[in-house]
Design an enzyme around this catalytic site. Structure first.
Site, PDB file in Angstrom:
ATOM      1  N   GLU A  53      -0.476  -9.188  -1.229  1.00 33.26           N
ATOM      2  CA  GLU A  53      -1.926  -9.430  -1.164  1.00 33.26           C
ATOM      3  C   GLU A  53      -2.551  -9.410  -2.569  1.00 33.26           C
ATOM      4  O   GLU A  53      -3.474 -10.169  -2.849  1.00 33.26           O
ATOM      5  CB  GLU A  53      -2.585  -8.398  -0.238  1.00 33.26           C
ATOM      6  CG  GLU A  53      -2.219  -8.653   1.231  1.00 33.26           C
ATOM      7  CD  GLU A  53      -2.725  -7.587   2.169  1.00 33.26           C
ATOM      8  OE1 GLU A  53      -2.377  -6.403   1.953  1.00 33.26           O
ATOM      9  OE2 GLU A  53      -3.469  -7.912   3.105  1.00 33.26           O
ATOM     10  N   GLU A  89       3.764  -5.641   7.305  1.00 33.53           N
ATOM     11  CA  GLU A  89       2.918  -4.640   7.970  1.00 33.53           C
ATOM     12  C   GLU A  89       3.206  -4.528   9.461  1.00 33.53           C
ATOM     13  O   GLU A  89       3.111  -3.450  10.046  1.00 33.53           O
ATOM     14  CB  GLU A  89       1.431  -4.978   7.760  1.00 33.53           C
ATOM     15  CG  GLU A  89       0.913  -4.714   6.351  1.00 33.53           C
ATOM     16  CD  GLU A  89       1.119  -5.879   5.391  1.00 33.53           C
ATOM     17  OE1 GLU A  89       1.925  -6.784   5.697  1.00 33.53           O
ATOM     18  OE2 GLU A  89       0.473  -5.882   4.322  1.00 33.53           O
ATOM     19  N   ALA A  99       0.857  -1.180   0.000  1.00 35.65           N
ATOM     20  CA  ALA A  99       0.000   0.000   0.000  1.00 35.65           C
ATOM     21  C   ALA A  99       0.897   1.235   0.000  1.00 35.65           C
ATOM     22  O   ALA A  99       2.052   1.163   0.428  1.00 35.65           O
ATOM     23  CB  ALA A  99      -0.874  -0.018   1.245  1.00 35.65           C
ATOM     24  N   GLY A 126       0.607  -5.075   0.750  1.00 36.26           N
ATOM     25  CA  GLY A 126      -0.475  -5.078  -0.227  1.00 36.26           C
ATOM     26  C   GLY A 126      -0.039  -5.666  -1.563  1.00 36.26           C
ATOM     27  O   GLY A 126      -0.865  -6.205  -2.309  1.00 36.26           O
TER      28      GLY A 126
HETATM   29  N1  3HC Z   1       4.598   3.422   0.168  1.00 38.07           N
HETATM   30  C1  3HC Z   1       5.069   4.631  -0.184  1.00 38.07           C
HETATM   31  N2  3HC Z   1       6.359   4.876  -0.509  1.00 38.07           N
HETATM   32  C2  3HC Z   1       7.204   3.832  -0.467  1.00 38.07           C
HETATM   33  C3  3HC Z   1       6.781   2.538  -0.098  1.00 38.07           C
HETATM   34  C4  3HC Z   1       5.411   2.346   0.219  1.00 38.07           C
HETATM   35  N3  3HC Z   1       4.912   1.131   0.551  1.00 38.07           N
HETATM   36  N4  3HC Z   1       7.846   1.718  -0.145  1.00 38.07           N
HETATM   37  C5  3HC Z   1       8.900   2.462  -0.521  1.00 38.07           C
HETATM   38  N5  3HC Z   1       8.513   3.745  -0.731  1.00 38.07           N
HETATM   39  C6  3HC Z   1       9.340   4.861  -1.198  1.00 38.07           C
HETATM   40  C7  3HC Z   1      10.369   5.288  -0.169  1.00 38.07           C
HETATM   41  O1  3HC Z   1       9.825   6.229   0.728  1.00 38.07           O
HETATM   42  C8  3HC Z   1      11.432   5.893  -1.058  1.00 38.07           C
HETATM   43  O2  3HC Z   1      10.974   7.167  -1.432  1.00 38.07           O
HETATM   44  P1  3HC Z   1      12.015   8.354  -1.685  1.00 38.07           P
HETATM   45  O3  3HC Z   1      12.878   7.900  -2.807  1.00 38.07           O
HETATM   46  O4  3HC Z   1      11.148   9.524  -1.981  1.00 38.07           O
HETATM   47  O5  3HC Z   1      12.784   8.494  -0.405  1.00 38.07           O
HETATM   48  C9  3HC Z   1      11.382   5.017  -2.307  1.00 38.07           C
HETATM   49  O6  3HC Z   1      10.109   4.385  -2.285  1.00 38.07           O
HETATM   50  C10 3HC Z   1      12.445   3.947  -2.352  1.00 38.07           C
HETATM   51  O7  3HC Z   1      12.421   3.237  -1.130  1.00 38.07           O
HETATM   52  P2  3HC Z   1      13.770   2.775  -0.404  1.00 38.07           P
HETATM   53  O8  3HC Z   1      14.698   3.915  -0.298  1.00 38.07           O
HETATM   54  O9  3HC Z   1      13.361   2.078   0.844  1.00 38.07           O
HETATM   55  O10 3HC Z   1      14.336   1.744  -1.497  1.00 38.07           O
HETATM   56  P3  3HC Z   1      15.013   0.345  -1.295  1.00 38.07           P
HETATM   57  O11 3HC Z   1      15.311  -0.143  -2.642  1.00 38.07           O
HETATM   58  O12 3HC Z   1      16.095   0.413  -0.278  1.00 38.07           O
HETATM   59  O13 3HC Z   1      13.866  -0.591  -0.641  1.00 38.07           O
HETATM   60  C11 3HC Z   1      11.663  -1.569  -0.428  1.00 38.07           C
HETATM   61  C12 3HC Z   1      12.685  -0.866  -1.357  1.00 38.07           C
HETATM   62  C13 3HC Z   1      12.213  -2.934  -0.015  1.00 38.07           C
HETATM   63  C14 3HC Z   1      10.387  -1.719  -1.181  1.00 38.07           C
HETATM   64  C15 3HC Z   1      11.469  -0.709   0.842  1.00 38.07           C
HETATM   65  O14 3HC Z   1      11.165   0.613   0.442  1.00 38.07           O
HETATM   66  C16 3HC Z   1      10.351  -1.171   1.734  1.00 38.07           C
HETATM   67  O15 3HC Z   1      10.557  -2.047   2.547  1.00 38.07           O
HETATM   68  N6  3HC Z   1       9.179  -0.531   1.608  1.00 38.07           N
HETATM   69  C17 3HC Z   1       8.059  -0.733   2.506  1.00 38.07           C
HETATM   70  C18 3HC Z   1       7.369  -2.040   2.284  1.00 38.07           C
HETATM   71  C19 3HC Z   1       6.196  -2.151   3.209  1.00 38.07           C
HETATM   72  O16 3HC Z   1       6.262  -1.944   4.396  1.00 38.07           O
HETATM   73  N7  3HC Z   1       5.047  -2.501   2.629  1.00 38.07           N
HETATM   74  C20 3HC Z   1       3.838  -2.669   3.376  1.00 38.07           C
HETATM   75  C21 3HC Z   1       3.060  -1.411   3.347  1.00 38.07           C
HETATM   76  S1  3HC Z   1       1.633  -1.502   4.380  1.00 38.07           S
HETATM   77  C22 3HC Z   1       0.499  -2.352   3.429  1.00 38.07           C
HETATM   78  O17 3HC Z   1       0.803  -2.775   2.360  1.00 38.07           O
HETATM   79  C23 3HC Z   1      -0.865  -2.488   4.031  1.00 38.07           C
HETATM   80  C24 3HC Z   1      -1.700  -3.448   3.298  1.00 38.07           C
HETATM   81  O18 3HC Z   1      -1.742  -4.666   3.966  1.00 38.07           O
HETATM   82  C25 3HC Z   1      -3.120  -2.939   3.171  1.00 38.07           C
END
Ligand code: 3HC
Length: 693
Positions: free
Chosen positions: A104, A124, A62, A101
């Site tokens: 998912e 999450e 998400a 997500g």
């Molecule tokens: N939402 C919004 N922005 C995100 C994002 C997300 N889920 N994941 C990454 N980004 C953004 C970062 O903020 C960053 O932005 P910036 O360049 O403006 O600073 C850019 O994407 C690149 O991210 P990283 O610097 O972290 O890049 P890496 O290559 O080191 O890592 C990644 C990539 C492994 C995808 C890491 O960003 C990550 O772990 N992201 C979060 C994943 C996560 O927690 N997902 C679950 C979200 S909650 C959800 O999905 C709820 C659902 O169940 C309904």
């Protein structure tokens, strides 16, 4: 459609997502994917759909930045229901990460193809949440709750190979996931109505339920009162006890509640703050990192050895330098021992340990630094010692080599000044144990070249650290603020609190250890030496050291440690000593609540943080928080001291500081000008814009 391209390969439609940088499921992407699905379903020439993605990620989840805003339709659960209920098979082609997500989405599809580089996970929990778009339902139905629950509880992604073994991926292909997904989609189209994971129940056996309940009990015992662990259990249990539609609604309700929880807000704040800290305002963008093929570390003590391990772990050859053979041997033995623990625990293979040890070359004498692209000095914390080393390094190191000091307090400009190349000098402050702690303070004195800072940032990430660039001042960001907490803790003792009360208040706040237990563990003599060198005193702490109470290593400090105990016991002698000191100072002792103790410990730290911001030592409040979260075990769900201060209200903190200053007569407790100004304007630190360092 802006974020999805719909193409065709034979009778199979391909929806390719492109929402850089990581294909987060923004409102636009959700709407476009729903539209692509509708178009594919309406097209009578199309028999199946593949969902693929452009870029390094399949879907990172998400869009975290949308949380807390009014949800824009289609919400993710509705989109995924549409995918699952589609009359034509939908296959996910997973290259890169499928997280949250993103996984998912893949779970709602009727099959999944992955490449070996793919990583699949539901992280999450790390954001204080639970999967909120069917993950807690479809994953247990696909692989059983006993396998699904630990994945969601740890939040750690699994490799594609493991996903295949678990049945989470249907097919693993070396490359061209899209081609393989198209072939699979075509095959499924010939087999009638696609089967829906959300309606499967064959894995949800009585045995699976029993094993899941045992895991859940264990998880509850370990997770304290984090609300998302409890919610996760409740949601997964719903797969066994509720009808699918009700179980999905139950998951969503739990998810929505967690999104609004301050603890999740703090974790999400920290996620973005960490990424922001990597962008240094004012750093010349054309500055490219210098190549680092070889490193040298001076000093094979605990710190130097730990730093050498960081390089070896990252595959960079490193020379570990000492003044005598005996010291270098001892240092190397300590490193081998630390790797040995990992081998024993099973987290490192013997072959990997041998490979890493082979990357560390022991050497006696500074000439060993001659071929290094970066030299990190981790010698004794004294300006004279450091200057002598840097003076010699200046003559030995090759041109362009970066000369770094791991000093925790000292003035980097003074160190740089003894060299003929101050632009190549900076601080790289690792935290103990250096091979474990994530924080790397990159200390930038005024004259350091931009490409040297860029190299340090690159290197920090290469070593698996969280780098934060800070300015040059005594103690930099972390230790400068910690000094305030240490002083506050001593003040509390004199005012009437006892060591165990102060420690309990801080562990109650969420720290793993209180300041006195910590000091006993690290050795009270360290602070004593520093105070003496600065001409400072602390009545209680000094008296303990004068009595030889250096902490755990001497069996007594603020607490007693009979027979090598690791947890201290209260000592009436210490408590009497504290009462005597209060009396000598004419203080009438009084009791403090845990909340009062927390406020008295934290407010002066926040005040120092405000000064640090105002002086430009940290570019933004988030950088300070990242320092504390990664270097000092600040409880993650409290977001760091500046975020915490905003949650309390800066007006409240300013008032409390004012009262403390009046009570103690200590002018350093007066609210800093920035804190005073923000409080008066009803603003928080979060409203402070980044300053060029
Ligand atoms: N939402 C919004 N922005 C995100 C994002 C997300 N889920 N994941 C990454 N980004 C953004 C970062 O903020 C960053 O932005 P910036 O360049 O403006 O600073 C850019 O994407 C690149 O991210 P990283 O610097 O972290 O890049 P890496 O290559 O080191 O890592 C990644 C990539 C492994 C995808 C890491 O960003 C990550 O772990 N992201 C979060 C994943 C996560 O927690 N997902 C679950 C979200 S909650 C959800 O999905 C709820 C659902 O169940 C309904």
């Amino acid at each position: 459609m802006q974020t999805v391209t719909l193409t065709r390969q034979g009778q199979v439609a391909i929806a390719t997502l492109h929402n850089p940088p990581v294909n987060a499921l923004s409102a636009a992407l959700r709407a476009d994917l729903l539209q692509a699905l509708a178009l594919a379903l309406a097209d009578s020439d199309v028999v199946a759909l593949v969902i693929a993605a452009q870029g390094k990620a399949f879907i990172a989840g998400a869009d975290i930045s949308e949380f807390g805003k009014p949800p824009a339709p289609p919400i993710l659960p509705d989109l995924l229901a549409a995918i699952e209920n589609a009359a034509k098979p939908v296959v996910a082609a997973i290259q890169g990460v499928a997280l949250g997500g993103g996984l998912e989405v893949a779970l709602a599809c009727h099959a999944r193809v992955a490449t070996p580089a793919a990583k699949l996970g539901l992280p999450e929990i790390k954001l204080g949440l639970i999967p909120g778009a069917g993950g807690t339902q479809r994953l247990p139905r696909l692989i059983g709750a006993t396998k699904a629950f630990p994945m969601m509880l740890s939040g750690e992604p699994i490799a594609a190979q493991k996903a295949l073994a678990l049945g989470l991926a249907d097919k693993l292909v070396e490359s061209d996931a899209v081609g393989a997904a198209v072939a699979l989609a075509q095959e499924l189209a010939g087999k009638g109505a696609p089967s829906k994971t959300g309606e499967r129940a064959d894995k949800l056996t009585a045995g699976d339920r029993e094993a899941f309940e045992a895991l859940a009990k264990d998880a509850l015992a370990k997770s304290g009162d984090m609300p998302n662990a409890m919610a996760l259990i409740e949601a997964v249990r719903g797969a066994f006890t509720l009808a699918p539609a009700e179980a999905h609604a139950n998951e969503r309700a739990l998810f929505v509640k967690l999104v609004a929880d301050d603890r999740s807000k703090a974790l999400r704040y920290a996620f973005f703050a960490e990424r922001e800290a990597a962008k240094v305002p004012g750093l010349d963008e054309s500055a490219k990192p210098r190549p680092i093929a070889r490193a040298a570390v001076i000093g094979a003590g605990t710190m130097g050895g730990g730093i050498a391990m960081c390089f070896a772990n990252a595959g960079i050859p490193v020379t570990l330098i000492e003044t005598t053979q005996e010291l270098v041997d001892k240092g190397l033995e300590r490193v081998r021992g630390t790797y040995g623990f990992s081998v024993k625990r099973g987290s490192l293979s013997e072959a990997a340990r041998d490979e890493r040890m082979a990357l560390i070359t022991p050497h006696v004498g500074l000439d060993g630094a001659a071929d290094a692209d970066i030299v990190i000095e981790a010698a004794f914390e004294e300006m004279g010692v450091k200057q002598e080393i840097f003076g010699t390094l200046d003559k030995i190191a090759k041109p362009g080599a970066i000369l770094a000091s791991n000093t925790s307090y000292l003035d980097l400009a003074e160190i740089a000044a003894v060299t003929s190349r101050p632009a190549d000098v900076l601080g790289l402050h690792f935290f103990s144990p250096a091979n474990v702690m994530k924080l790397l303070e990159i200390v930038r004195p005024a004259g350091t070249a931009a490409d040297v800072v860029a190299t340090a940032l690159w290197l920090g990430r290469k070593l698996g650290k969280v780098p934060v660039v800070v300015g040059n001042c005594f103690g930099f960001v972390g230790n400068r603020m910690l000094a305030q907490r240490t002083r506050a803790a001593e003040r509390l003792l004199i005012a009437g609190a006892l060591p165990h009360e102060v420690d309990a208040a801080l562990t109650g706040f969420g720290f793993k250890m209180g300041p006195f237990a910590m000091s006993d563990l690290a050795g009270n003599d360290i602070g004593w030496r520093t105070r003496k060198s600065l001409g400072k005193t602390a009545a209680v702490a000094d008296a303990l050291c004068e009595a030889g109470r250096f902490g755990q290593k001497t069996g007594k400090g603020y607490y007693l440690y009979p027979e090598g105990a690791r947890t201290g016991e209260r000592d009436p002698e210490v408590e009497a000593l504290i009462a005597r000191i209060s009396q000598e100072k004419g203080v009438t002792r009084r009791s403090f609540t845990a909340d009062e103790i927390v406020a008295r410990l934290m407010d002066p730290m926040v005040n120092e943080g405000a000064r640090i911001l105002e002086e430009g030592i940290a570019a933004r409040p988030g950088d300070i928080d990242i320092v504390w979260l990664n270097g000092y075990n600040w409880p993650a769900w409290r977001g760091g001291p500046m975020h915490w201060a905003d949650s309390v209200g800066l007006d409240v903190i300013a008032r409390r500081l004012q009262a403390q200053a009046a009570e103690s007569g200590d002018a350093s407790l007066e609210p800093a000008p920035l804190l005073r100004r923000l409080a008066a304007e009803g603003r928080g630190f979060s409203s402070v814009k980044a300053a060029a360092a």
